[in-house]
Write an enzyme that holds these catalytic residues in place. Structure first.
Site, PDB file in Angstrom:
ATOM      1  N   SER A  30      13.621  11.085  -2.806  1.00 37.10           N
ATOM      2  CA  SER A  30      13.826  12.196  -3.703  1.00 37.10           C
ATOM      3  C   SER A  30      12.750  11.908  -4.790  1.00 37.10           C
ATOM      4  O   SER A  30      12.027  10.937  -4.965  1.00 37.10           O
ATOM      5  CB  SER A  30      15.296  11.809  -4.438  1.00 37.10           C
ATOM      6  OG  SER A  30      15.217  10.595  -5.039  1.00 37.10           O
ATOM      7  N   GLY A  83      16.499  22.366  -3.191  1.00 34.96           N
ATOM      8  CA  GLY A  83      15.793  22.403  -2.051  1.00 34.96           C
ATOM      9  C   GLY A  83      14.773  21.189  -1.608  1.00 34.96           C
ATOM     10  O   GLY A  83      15.361  19.943  -1.861  1.00 34.96           O
ATOM     11  N   ALA A  84      13.693  21.302  -1.137  1.00 37.82           N
ATOM     12  CA  ALA A  84      13.052  20.420  -0.749  1.00 37.82           C
ATOM     13  C   ALA A  84      11.550  20.757  -0.342  1.00 37.82           C
ATOM     14  O   ALA A  84      11.309  21.938  -0.232  1.00 37.82           O
ATOM     15  CB  ALA A  84      13.506  19.699   0.811  1.00 37.82           C
ATOM     16  N   ASP A  96      21.347  12.981   4.327  1.00 39.84           N
ATOM     17  CA  ASP A  96      21.256  12.571   5.774  1.00 39.84           C
ATOM     18  C   ASP A  96      21.496  13.657   6.689  1.00 39.84           C
ATOM     19  O   ASP A  96      20.668  13.765   7.726  1.00 39.84           O
ATOM     20  CB  ASP A  96      22.608  11.631   6.256  1.00 39.84           C
ATOM     21  CG  ASP A  96      22.535  10.459   5.460  1.00 39.84           C
ATOM     22  OD1 ASP A  96      21.526   9.847   5.035  1.00 39.84           O
ATOM     23  OD2 ASP A  96      23.726  10.185   5.283  1.00 39.84           O
TER      24      ASP A  96
END
Length: 311
Positions: free
Chosen positions: A193, A226-227, A253
């Protein structure tokens, strides 16, 4: 063995819908970041194995039975006769706030050794070894075991992924940074993160520094937003899949399992992110660390929209 080897602790998990101090009904299951990823990969059709230790007790039997039922290989799992299986408890501290408490000091999972991780990776020759920043926090021997797994993986030609997964109750940031930076020379893909990136590098601009240092992929997760995924030549963003959240535990995970699944399939970075956020959406829509993780045939279901009836 081919496929993926995950290394870490799996605990018995107790969940209550009210504050634990009030008693009442509870649900017993299992939980552990590395085994969550193994289950997620197994459900998505990949060969997944778990390396860890449980106590010679009923909670340990529950862990092994659950992983076996989910198709996770246990060739390298070990029972420790003199140490108990760890416990983790989840309770509802307030309306939508889950409180997590750990009971893992001196647990079987903390007894992992460098000798057994080296032997497992050498004997199994996996395609990928998945590690987290939780395992090296459990004990000195577990830290050495994690480092040995990464080094040995590189020696046998396996890729290594690392999910930072910092747990402040296990260790401080300075100690975590020392251990995680020690691992980085052998890591191909990092998941972190935004507030964990400083554990990996002291550089002000963390992502370029990590890529320049040899990490092939840096994936920065942003929860419900989101990512982002970065390689030396590409940076991409994927918004989260809109869904009603029932339980956010295990979402990270699930994302990792989805992302790694697409990577194992040889898909480009955009598809890796898309599968990651899809798996995360499945996880948060149900309760439990791993119970709602999707199978490969489930992946397209969310595109059908809320209220769809499959007849």
């Amino acid at each position: 063995m081919s496929g993926v080897l995950t290394v870490g602790e799996t605990m018995a998990a107790l969940r209550t819908p009210l504050p634990l101090r009030l008693g009442g009904p509870a649900h017993l299951s299992v939980a552990g970041s590395e085994s969550n990823v193994a289950i997620g990969l197994s459900r998505l059709g990949h060969e997944a194995h778990w390396l860890g230790a449980v106590g010679d007790d009923q909670p340990g039997e529950l862990v092994l039975r659950t992983l076996r039922a989910e198709g996770v290989g246990l060739r390298f799992a070990r029972t420790a006769p003199d140490a108990p299986t760890g416990f983790i408890a989840f309770d509802r501290a307030a309306q939508d706030i889950t409180r997590v408490s750990y009971h893992r000091r001196g647990s079987a999972g903390s007894t992992l050794t460098a000798a057994e991780t080296t032997a497992a990776v050498t004997a199994g020759t996996p395609d990928l070894v998945h590690l987290t920043g939780i395992t090296p926090a459990l004990s000195g021997t577990a830290r050495a075991a994690t480092l040995a797994a990464a080094r040995t993986a590189r020696a046998v030609g396996a890729r290594v992924s690392l999910d930072v997964n910092h747990r402040a109750r296990l260790w401080g940031r300075a100690e975590a940074a020392d251990a995680l930076r020690e691992l980085l020379p052998w890591v191909d893909t990092v998941f972190a993160s935004e507030d964990e990136l400083d554990l990996l590098t002291a550089a002000d601009d963390a992502v370029p520094a990590l890529l320049a240092g040899g990490t092939a992929e840096v994936v920065v997760t942003a929860g419900a937003a989101g990512a982002h995924a970065h390689t030396p030549g590409i940076s991409r963003f994927q918004a989260a899949v809109p869904t009603t959240v029932a339980d956010s535990i295990g979402a990270g995970d699930a994302f990792v399992a989805g992302y790694l699944s697409a990577a194992l399939d040889g898909l480009p970075i955009e598809d890796r992110l898309a599968r990651g956020v899809t798996a995360g959406a499945f996880c948060v829509a149900g309760r439990g660390d791993w119970e709602s993780l999707p199978t490969r045939s489930d992946l397209a279901l969310l595109a059908r929209g809320d209220g769809t009836a499959l007849r």
